[in-house]
Design a protein around this motif. Structure first.
Motif, PDB file in Angstrom:
ATOM      1  N   GLY A 201       0.804  -1.216   0.000  1.00  0.00           N
ATOM      2  CA  GLY A 201       0.000   0.000   0.000  1.00  0.00           C
ATOM      3  C   GLY A 201       0.833   1.260   0.000  1.00  0.00           C
ATOM      4  O   GLY A 201       0.418   2.295  -0.540  1.00  0.00           O
ATOM      5  N   ALA A 202       2.035   1.202   0.588  1.00  0.00           N
ATOM      6  CA  ALA A 202       2.914   2.372   0.579  1.00  0.00           C
ATOM      7  C   ALA A 202       3.365   2.706  -0.837  1.00  0.00           C
ATOM      8  O   ALA A 202       3.447   3.881  -1.208  1.00  0.00           O
ATOM      9  CB  ALA A 202       4.122   2.121   1.477  1.00  0.00           C
ATOM     10  N   TRP A 203       3.664   1.689  -1.646  1.00  0.00           N
ATOM     11  CA  TRP A 203       4.044   1.945  -3.044  1.00  0.00           C
ATOM     12  C   TRP A 203       2.902   2.579  -3.814  1.00  0.00           C
ATOM     13  O   TRP A 203       3.109   3.491  -4.627  1.00  0.00           O
ATOM     14  CB  TRP A 203       4.474   0.644  -3.713  1.00  0.00           C
ATOM     15  N   TRP A 204       1.695   2.127  -3.578  1.00  0.00           N
ATOM     16  CA  TRP A 204       0.562   2.701  -4.308  1.00  0.00           C
ATOM     17  C   TRP A 204       0.278   4.129  -3.866  1.00  0.00           C
ATOM     18  O   TRP A 204      -0.067   4.989  -4.692  1.00  0.00           O
ATOM     19  CB  TRP A 204      -0.673   1.815  -4.123  1.00  0.00           C
TER      20      TRP A 204
ATOM     21  N   ASN B  32       2.558  -0.828 -10.138  1.00  0.00           N
ATOM     22  CA  ASN B  32       2.375  -2.235 -10.476  1.00  0.00           C
ATOM     23  C   ASN B  32       3.687  -3.003 -10.462  1.00  0.00           C
ATOM     24  O   ASN B  32       3.711  -4.196 -10.143  1.00  0.00           O
ATOM     25  CB  ASN B  32       1.736  -2.348 -11.869  1.00  0.00           C
ATOM     26  N   ALA B  33       4.785  -2.336 -10.820  1.00  0.00           N
ATOM     27  CA  ALA B  33       6.067  -3.016 -10.855  1.00  0.00           C
ATOM     28  C   ALA B  33       6.695  -3.178  -9.482  1.00  0.00           C
ATOM     29  O   ALA B  33       7.518  -4.077  -9.270  1.00  0.00           O
ATOM     30  CB  ALA B  33       7.030  -2.258 -11.769  1.00  0.00           C
ATOM     31  N   LEU B  34       6.340  -2.342  -8.531  1.00  0.00           N
ATOM     32  CA  LEU B  34       6.976  -2.357  -7.215  1.00  0.00           C
ATOM     33  C   LEU B  34       6.151  -3.075  -6.155  1.00  0.00           C
ATOM     34  O   LEU B  34       6.711  -3.624  -5.207  1.00  0.00           O
ATOM     35  CB  LEU B  34       7.257  -0.923  -6.756  1.00  0.00           C
ATOM     36  N   ALA B  35       4.828  -3.036  -6.265  1.00  0.00           N
ATOM     37  CA  ALA B  35       3.956  -3.607  -5.236  1.00  0.00           C
ATOM     38  C   ALA B  35       3.551  -5.019  -5.618  1.00  0.00           C
ATOM     39  O   ALA B  35       3.198  -5.295  -6.773  1.00  0.00           O
ATOM     40  CB  ALA B  35       2.709  -2.731  -5.049  1.00  0.00           C
ATOM     41  N   ASN B  36       3.600  -5.908  -4.642  1.00  0.00           N
ATOM     42  CA  ASN B  36       3.158  -7.286  -4.842  1.00  0.00           C
ATOM     43  C   ASN B  36       1.633  -7.309  -4.888  1.00  0.00           C
ATOM     44  O   ASN B  36       0.974  -6.991  -3.898  1.00  0.00           O
ATOM     45  CB  ASN B  36       3.664  -8.156  -3.686  1.00  0.00           C
ATOM     46  N   PRO B  37       1.003  -7.679  -6.014  1.00  0.00           N
ATOM     47  CA  PRO B  37      -0.458  -7.608  -6.087  1.00  0.00           C
ATOM     48  C   PRO B  37      -1.156  -8.587  -5.147  1.00  0.00           C
ATOM     49  O   PRO B  37      -2.204  -8.258  -4.585  1.00  0.00           O
ATOM     50  CB  PRO B  37      -0.753  -7.926  -7.570  1.00  0.00           C
ATOM     51  N   ALA B  38      -0.590  -9.775  -4.971  1.00  0.00           N
ATOM     52  CA  ALA B  38      -1.231 -10.738  -4.072  1.00  0.00           C
ATOM     53  C   ALA B  38      -1.215 -10.239  -2.632  1.00  0.00           C
ATOM     54  O   ALA B  38      -2.216 -10.331  -1.911  1.00  0.00           O
ATOM     55  CB  ALA B  38      -0.533 -12.095  -4.186  1.00  0.00           C
TER      56      ALA B  38
ATOM     57  N   ALA C  78       2.885   6.242  -5.598  1.00  0.00           N
ATOM     58  CA  ALA C  78       2.596   6.417  -7.024  1.00  0.00           C
ATOM     59  C   ALA C  78       1.377   7.307  -7.248  1.00  0.00           C
ATOM     60  O   ALA C  78       1.359   8.129  -8.176  1.00  0.00           O
ATOM     61  CB  ALA C  78       2.376   5.048  -7.675  1.00  0.00           C
ATOM     62  N   LEU C  79       0.358   7.177  -6.413  1.00  0.00           N
ATOM     63  CA  LEU C  79      -0.811   8.037  -6.552  1.00  0.00           C
ATOM     64  C   LEU C  79      -0.464   9.497  -6.249  1.00  0.00           C
ATOM     65  O   LEU C  79      -1.031  10.415  -6.843  1.00  0.00           O
ATOM     66  CB  LEU C  79      -1.935   7.554  -5.629  1.00  0.00           C
ATOM     67  N   GLY C  80       0.465   9.725  -5.320  1.00  0.00           N
ATOM     68  CA  GLY C  80       0.921  11.093  -5.077  1.00  0.00           C
ATOM     69  C   GLY C  80       1.614  11.693  -6.290  1.00  0.00           C
ATOM     70  O   GLY C  80       1.362  12.851  -6.664  1.00  0.00           O
ATOM     71  N   LEU C  81       2.477  10.906  -6.933  1.00  0.00           N
ATOM     72  CA  LEU C  81       3.114  11.393  -8.151  1.00  0.00           C
ATOM     73  C   LEU C  81       2.085  11.618  -9.254  1.00  0.00           C
ATOM     74  O   LEU C  81       2.175  12.592 -10.014  1.00  0.00           O
ATOM     75  CB  LEU C  81       4.174  10.395  -8.622  1.00  0.00           C
TER      76      LEU C  81
END
Length: 403
Positions: A40-43, A164-170, A46-49
């Motif tokens: 969630g931190a990666w998302w 998507n490349a940094l965060a584990n979707p599962a 990314a949403l901030g950017l």
């Protein structure tokens, strides 16, 4: 002490000291299952950017945002299968930019221009289609406006690709609240089955090629598709049996008042989010947009929390939201907040004009704010280095055959 002994002591001290790479990794440890950053931190980063990119059309700032996202992905991307999606998002962003420019050439631009580049044959349209043209005059101002607009959308896609490349979707779906447990499990199963289907298709096609049988065309598709479908059905039945044996679908008994309160809070929260978002996007709703949006988000979160009380489940090794996760999320939120504040102070710097044509300038304070997005490349755990191939000693290698 002899000279030889002093040399041996110095060599032993050097061997005991950690190498430079180890000392450098003390700041950002190698990623393991226990210290991996929360997805969630990666998302949020990314949403901030992406929010910052939606607030500007300055191509220099947008290019800086793309560079920041690309550098963080290059520095903290692992060898997992989902990390390869970043290249696909970059290609999609380039395609969107190209389509936007093609539309500007064929359909024209709302921006008036005086620098004509080329004049295309114009298709006559009926009177009810006034304001729309196909072909005609192509101006430099219109192309530059389309370039700025398409680059903003391309930057948003690059930011989403970085997440998507940094965060584990599962792991991200497993972190969903209890009220969304069933939806999260369904998506996790879909994400798990899709790679298996692709692997089955590749394995069966390779087997058919080795046997000299066709693996393409309608006949090859039918003969490959049926075994793949049979294997997918067998895995589905086995998964259903395993989930039933583990008690999937059991719910706790809750009071009717709690169910009604949960439904009212969730529905009211979603309506509040829609109304607040509409207020923020319109000029008339600037006064009530943000309070209604915050109230809607709070009501929706409360509804999800109450809805999670009916879910009887525990989490095995849940992801911990630590200090590094806070720093990564705060860096993205800081970029978005600083660009929003600067947009209210000097909007012309974030939205350079195209009439008349002028080269854009790089405002220093927004550029410095965007550089805050590089914080994850220093505080997030570094990916584990790839293992080097092990070579057999020379004594164990097979001797060469005599020529």
């Amino acid at each position: 002490m002899s000279k030889a002994q002093s040399v041996r002591n110095e060599q032993s001290v050097r061997n005991e000291q950690p190498p430079r790479t180890a000392r450098r990794q003390l700041r950002a440890p190698v990623t393991t299952r226990s210290n991996a950053l929360h997805p969630g931190a990666w998302w949020l980063w990314a949403l901030g950017l992406g929010t910052a990119a939606s607030r500007t059309t300055n191509p220099l700032l947008l290019a800086l945002l793309i560079g920041v996202a690309g550098y963080v992905v290059a520095a903290r991307r692992t060898d997992a299968p989902w990390s390869r999606s970043y290249g696909a998002f970059v290609k999609l962003a380039l395609a969107v930019l190209a389509v936007r420019l093609v539309f500007a050439v064929l359909l024209g631009s709302p921006v008036p221009g005086t620098h004509t580049l080329v004049t295309l044959p114009e298709l006559p349209l009926p009177h009810w289609a006034q304001g729309i043209r196909v072909g005609g005059r192509v101006t430099a101002e219109g192309l530059v406006f389309a370039l700025y607009d398409g680059l903003k959308l391309a930057t948003l896609l690059v930011c989403v690709g970085a997440a998507n490349a940094l965060a584990n979707p599962a792991r991200l779906l497993k972190s969903l609240p209890g009220a969304l447990y069933e939806a999260g499990v369904a998506v996790v199963v879909a994400l798990t089955f899709a790679p298996n289907l692709i692997a089955d298709v590749q394995r069966l096609r390779a087997a058919r090629r080795l046997r000299g049988r066709p693996d393409s065309g309608m006949r090859g598709l039918l003969q490959v598709g049926l075994p793949v479908l049979e294997g997918a059905l067998e895995r589905s039945v086995a998964l259903a049996a395993a989930m039933d044996a583990r008690g999937y679908g059991r719910t706790a008994e809750v009071a009717p008042a709690v169910r009604r309160t949960t439904a009212a809070l969730t529905l009211g929260g979603l309506v509040g989010v829609c109304a607040g978002t509409y207020g923020l996007l319109t000029a008339e709703g600037g006064g009530y947009g943000l309070p209604v949006l915050l109230a809607g988000v709070g009501a929706a979160l409360a509804g999800l929390w109450l809805g999670g009380r009916r879910s009887l489940r525990t989490r095995y090794r849940p992801d911990v939201w630590g200090v590094r996760a806070w720093l990564v999320a705060a860096s993205g939120a800081g970029v978005a907040a600083l660009l929003i504040l600067y947009g209210s102070y000097d909007p012309a710097a974030l939205h350079p004009g195209v009439v008349p044509l002028a080269s854009p300038t790089l405002p220093l304070w927004p550029a410095a704010a965007i550089l805050l997005g590089l914080v994850p490349s220093f505080v997030a755990p570094a990916p584990a280095p790839a293992l080097a191939p092990v070579h057999a000693p020379a004594a164990l290698r097979a001797p060469k055959e005599p020529s």
